[in-house]
Write an enzyme that holds these catalytic residues in place. Structure first.
Site, short mmCIF file in Angstrom:
data_model
loop_
_atom_site.label_atom_id
_atom_site.label_comp_id
_atom_site.label_asym_id
_atom_site.label_seq_id
_atom_site.Cartn_x
_atom_site.Cartn_y
_atom_site.Cartn_z
N LYS A 195 50.34 39.45 32.66
CA LYS A 195 49.70 39.90 33.89
C LYS A 195 49.44 41.39 33.78
CE LYS A 195 50.22 40.30 38.86
NZ LYS A 195 50.97 39.91 40.04
N LYS A 248 46.35 36.69 33.24
CA LYS A 248 45.76 37.13 34.51
C LYS A 248 45.40 38.60 34.43
CE LYS A 248 47.03 37.92 39.23
NZ LYS A 248 48.06 38.04 40.20
C1 PBG Z 1 51.68 39.31 43.52
C2 PBG Z 1 50.36 38.82 43.09
C3 PBG Z 1 49.14 39.52 42.99
C4 PBG Z 1 48.18 38.58 42.68
C5 PBG Z 1 48.82 37.36 42.55
N1 PBG Z 1 50.16 37.53 42.79
C6 PBG Z 1 48.77 40.92 43.29
C7 PBG Z 1 49.32 42.05 42.57
O1 PBG Z 1 49.96 41.96 41.53
O2 PBG Z 1 49.13 43.13 43.14
C8 PBG Z 1 46.71 38.87 42.53
C9 PBG Z 1 45.82 37.73 42.75
C10 PBG Z 1 44.40 38.05 42.95
O3 PBG Z 1 43.94 39.20 42.84
O4 PBG Z 1 43.67 37.10 43.22
N2 PBG Z 1 52.39 40.06 42.63
#
Ligand code: PBG
Length: 322
Positions: A195, A248
């Site tokens: 991520k 992601k």
């Molecule tokens: C929580 C999380 C996030 C997303 C999914 N789970 C946001 C982040 O890390 O700030 C992002 C999902 C999206 O942008 O569609 N940690």
């Protein structure tokens, strides 16, 4: 053999033959629809930066889930906006917290819908970071405790899968052990393994009210230029017991998805995140693109790169057009 004996256009002659040799086929079962649960009753609060998406109170979410299931959606990913936030995200660790209440209500009315619960603290902390703050930064090992507490509560109320999205080191192993000790050895973990600290999460942070109140997420999420490091993250998560690994965002990281596919023999998920969704919506609203064709092409590219599961806000509009 080369031209003129070989002519690749022969197999593009008409729809029937094109369909016969089609390599990548996007199916409704590949898609997961993310939803946001919020307090109240009868609430369907539009998320401005994500047209067609809403913060939904539990009753409205159940209604939405019935409609989604009837359309062919088979799985959802749940996020929560709590009544109150605290320093550590402890509000999310109780069985009557917002996402837990949504899970129980959905399971009662649409038991076949597969519910994945996102596990993270950023929606539940006053400071908007994904864990407990010590000396101005997220403390890794203290955060493991709240994450596992949240996961086990999701297991107790009937989630089908948990998906840690926090990027703490060792969280998959900690969560696996905690779940196993409590008897939830069959609860699958889909880890947000690679991520990235991405600008594409902007609209989501409006939706989930989870923007960090100071600094950014660079000390825990990955640096976008890195791909070798993604392989290390994924390898560790698999060793710690992850059942599915995720990359992601998806579209700017198709190379990472493909590399994961080629390196590890394991199910892969990819998250077509909020910023990717909103850019398509904005261009479509201006009449600059053919939305349906663009969405099919984008989602197919994620699958062609090697993803088995695609989490996407487009799911609700495209699932019955495949
Ligand atoms: C929580 C999380 C996030 C997303 C999914 N789970 C946001 C982040 O890390 O700030 C992002 C999902 C999206 O942008 O569609 N940690």
């Amino acid at each position: 053999m080369t031209f003129p004996r070989t002519r690749l256009r022969r197999l593009r002659k008409n729809q029937a033959i094109r369909d016969m040799v089609e390599e990548t086929i996007l199916r409704p079962a590949d898609l997961v629809m993310p939803l946001f649960a919020c307090p109240g009753e009868g609430v369907k609060n539009p998320i401005k930066s994500m047209p067609g998406n809403y913060q939904l109170s539990v009753d409205m979410m159940v209604k939405t889930c019935e409609e989604l299931y009837a359309k062919g959606v088979r799985s959802i990913l749940l996020f929560g906006i709590p009544e109150k936030k605290d320093e550590h995200g402890l509000v999310a660790t109780h069985d009557d917290a917002i996402v837990q209440r949504a899970i129980k209500a959905i399971k009662e009315k649409v038991p076949e819908l597969y519910i994945i619960a996102d596990v993270c603290n950023c929606e539940y902390t006053t400071h908007g970071h994904c864990g407990t703050i010590v000396d101005g930064d997220v403390h890794n090992d203290k955060t493991l405790e709240t994450l596992s507490k949240q996961a086990i509560s999701f297991a107790r109320v009937g989630a089908d899968m948990v998906a840690p999205s926090d990027m703490m080191d060792g969280r998959v192993g900690h969560m696996r052990d905690t779940l196993d000790e409590a008897g939830y050895y069959n609860m699958p973990i889909m880890s947000y393994s690679a991520k990235y600290a991405s600008a594409f999460y902007g609209p989501f942070r409006d939706a989930a009210e989870s923007a960090p109140q100071f600094g950014n997420r660079d000390t825990y999420q990955m640096n976008p230029p890195n791909s070798d490091e993604a392989m290390r993250e994924i390898e560790l998560d698999l060793q710690e017991g992850a059942d599915i690994v995720m990359v992601k965002p998806a579209l700017s990281y198709l190379d990472v998805i493909r590399r994961t596919k080629d390196t590890f023999n394991t199910p892969i998920a990819a998250y077509n995140v909020s910023g990717e969704f909103s850019m398509v919506k904005a261009a479509a609203e201006k009449g600059w693109i053919d939305e349906e064709r663009i969405v099919k092409e984008l989602l197919t590219s994620i699958k062609r790169a090697g993803a088995d599961i695609i989490l996407s806000y487009h799911t609700q509009e495209i699932v019955d057009k495949l």
